[in-house]
Design an enzyme around this catalytic site. Structure first.
Site, PDB file in Angstrom:
ATOM      1  N   LYS A 186       0.816  -1.204   0.000  1.00 11.09           N
ATOM      2  CA  LYS A 186       0.000   0.000   0.000  1.00 11.09           C
ATOM      3  C   LYS A 186       0.863   1.272   0.000  1.00 11.09           C
ATOM      4  CE  LYS A 186      -4.097  -1.862  -0.109  1.00 11.09           C
ATOM      5  NZ  LYS A 186      -4.044  -3.329  -0.190  1.00 11.09           N
TER       6      LYS A 186
HETATM    7  C1  LIG Z   1      -5.505  -4.006   0.508  1.00  8.46           C
HETATM    8  C2  LIG Z   1      -6.958  -3.781   0.490  1.00  8.46           C
HETATM    9  C3  LIG Z   1      -7.787  -4.187   1.541  1.00  8.46           C
HETATM   10  C4  LIG Z   1      -7.346  -5.067   2.672  1.00  8.46           C
HETATM   11  O1  LIG Z   1      -6.185  -4.778   3.238  1.00  8.46           O
HETATM   12  P1  LIG Z   1      -5.229  -5.892   3.936  1.00  8.46           P
HETATM   13  O2  LIG Z   1      -4.434  -5.020   4.825  1.00  8.46           O
HETATM   14  O3  LIG Z   1      -4.411  -6.508   2.862  1.00  8.46           O
HETATM   15  O4  LIG Z   1      -6.100  -6.829   4.656  1.00  8.46           O
HETATM   16  C5  LIG Z   1      -9.125  -3.852   1.489  1.00  8.46           C
HETATM   17  N1  LIG Z   1      -9.627  -3.177   0.459  1.00  8.46           N
HETATM   18  C6  LIG Z   1      -8.880  -2.784  -0.574  1.00  8.46           C
HETATM   19  C7  LIG Z   1      -9.508  -2.015  -1.695  1.00  8.46           C
HETATM   20  C8  LIG Z   1      -7.533  -3.090  -0.611  1.00  8.46           C
HETATM   21  O5  LIG Z   1      -6.797  -2.735  -1.671  1.00  8.46           O
END
Ligand SMILES: *Cc1c(COP(=O)(O)O)cnc(C)c1O
Length: 405
Positions: A186
């Site tokens: 992210k």
């Molecule tokens: C990455 C992501 C999540 C979940 O995040 P994690 O930390 O990997 O559990 C939820 N929604 C979206 C749109 C994402 O890209």
């Protein structure tokens, strides 16, 4: 896109504070932790950076969504409207609280189509969950108006859009609650982690308890704390929070780099009149972690993808239409409601009903879309090289088509 590209001394310094005292847990141990509270510090930094009254860190973005849903009182009997283009975490979190995911089409914003949302509302609808995909925002004015008119909760999944904003407000702070993910890929990362943001104290207090077994966190004896409701363990560790604390200080510089690199690449691709770009409701608020672009037809798009693959430059260019994790077309496990533990048959039927629909309108968009992830490490030279290679590949395919036409 990812903050992990600029890992460095700042992250190591924050981590060392935790390694020095050995208190890896975010609660308790007041004496031995010698004033080091990384999770608390990161929550305060999130509130300050994004202008949210409250922030609750969790172990992941998925658990942040689950926590937010629970705190908003969404569960049995409730329908939540979500887009067909997102990450599987969106429906996973809904299933984890027993709510029914109602899948609806996206438009050229790559996010919820407000007209499709309106059509999906029933007497059971409790919430609308826009997902701000690929670094930029959903059409929030339209969605807010729908929520207001129908008294629905607005839960923003901003997991992929940390630092993006809409009309001067950060994504994730506009709805009743919003979530971030700090997983490894992210915009900023904790390694693993997530956060719920809200301006409502009641929602925050529920998030605080729910993510720690229901603890009310009153007093300073954990064993004597009471449990007003049942919770789970979705806690973040001090080690992960420490990494996030270093990363959040770098966010503005990440966004500046994104915006510069995004503009350079977009200029190069704009040479081709057949390429169009994602509609961004507030371009000034785009985090610019992706450049998403469209070609005229699915056939041309597939051939361009193949051409990029053949030239070994497909990496970093995402054709979501064929991706197993981001678009409904490949979610057979959801469409067949394949779970390890048994579901109530009516619930199972509802899930299958809302996922086995005609999403031709979304297919027509997603089948023509390629998203290019913007790296923090690119030099101007590399952007030019990448851009020109994409342009050459697209021109080759378009020429082939005009010859065949
Ligand atoms: C990455 C992501 C999540 C979940 O995040 P994690 O930390 O990997 O559990 C939820 N929604 C979206 C749109 C994402 O890209």
């Amino acid at each position: 896109m990812p903050g992990f590209e600029l890992w460095g001394t700042e992250e190591r310094k924050e981590l060392n504070d935790v390694l020095q005292n050995g208190i890896l847990m975010r609660y308790g141990f007041e004496g031995p932790r010698k004033g080091i509270w990384k999770a608390k510090e990161l929550e305060a930094a999130i509130c300050k950076t994004f202008g949210s009254n409250y922030a609750q860190l969790t172990s992941s973005g998925t658990s942040a969504l689950t926590t937010a849903l629970a705190a908003l009182g969404i569960g049995y009997g409730d329908e939540v409207i979500m887009p067909v283009f997102t990450f599987v975490a969106s429906f996973e979190s809904l299933l984890s609280v027993g709510a029914v995911p109602v899948l609806v089409d996206v438009d050229e914003t790559l996010t919820l189509n407000p007209d499709a949302v309106r059509k999906a509302i029933t007497s059971k609808t409790k919430s609308v969950m826009p997902v701000h995909m690929c670094g930029a925002m959903a059409d929030l004015d339209a969605l807010k108006a729908i929520c207001k008119e129908h008294r629905l909760l607005l839960l923003e999944d901003s997991c992929q859009s940390i630092g993006a904003s809409y009309k001067g407000k950060y994504l994730g702070t506009i709805g009743d609650a919003g979530t971030f993910s700090f997983d490894f890929v992210k915009i900023i990362t904790c390694g693993e982690g997530g956060a719920v943001m809200t301006n409502r104290e009641d929602i925050y207090n529920k998030c605080d308890g729910y993510s720690d077994h229901g603890h009310d966190h009153k007093g300073n004896d954990r064993g004597a704390e009471t449990h007003p409701f049942i919770g789970y363990n979705y806690r973040i560790s001090e080690l992960h929070a420490a990494v996030g604390l270093a990363q959040i200080q770098k966010l503005q510089s990440f966004l500046e780099i994104h915006r510069r690199n995004h503009a350079s690449l977009k200029m190069i691709l704009s040479q081709i009149p057949e390429i169009s770009f994602r509609r961004i409701p507030d371009p000034a608020g785009d985090s610019c972690s992706f450049l998403s672009w469209f070609l005229p037809t699915e056939t041309i798009t597939r051939e361009v993808v193949n051409e990029l693959k053949a030239q070994n430059i497909l990496a970093g260019n995402f054709y979501w239409y064929d991706n197993n994790w981001h678009y409904i077309r490949k979610w057979d496990h959801l469409k067949n409601a394949v779970t390890l533990s048994a579901l109530h048959p009516d619930y199972k039927k509802a899930i299958m009903h809302h996922t086995n629909k005609d999403f031709a309108a979304s297919d027509a968009i997603m089948s023509r879309c390629i998203s290019t992830a913007i790296s923090l490490l690119w030099t101007e030279e590399q952007i030019k090289d990448k851009g020109e290679k994409i342009v050459t590949a697209v021109r080759r395919v378009l020429k082939q088509h005009s010859i065949n036409a």
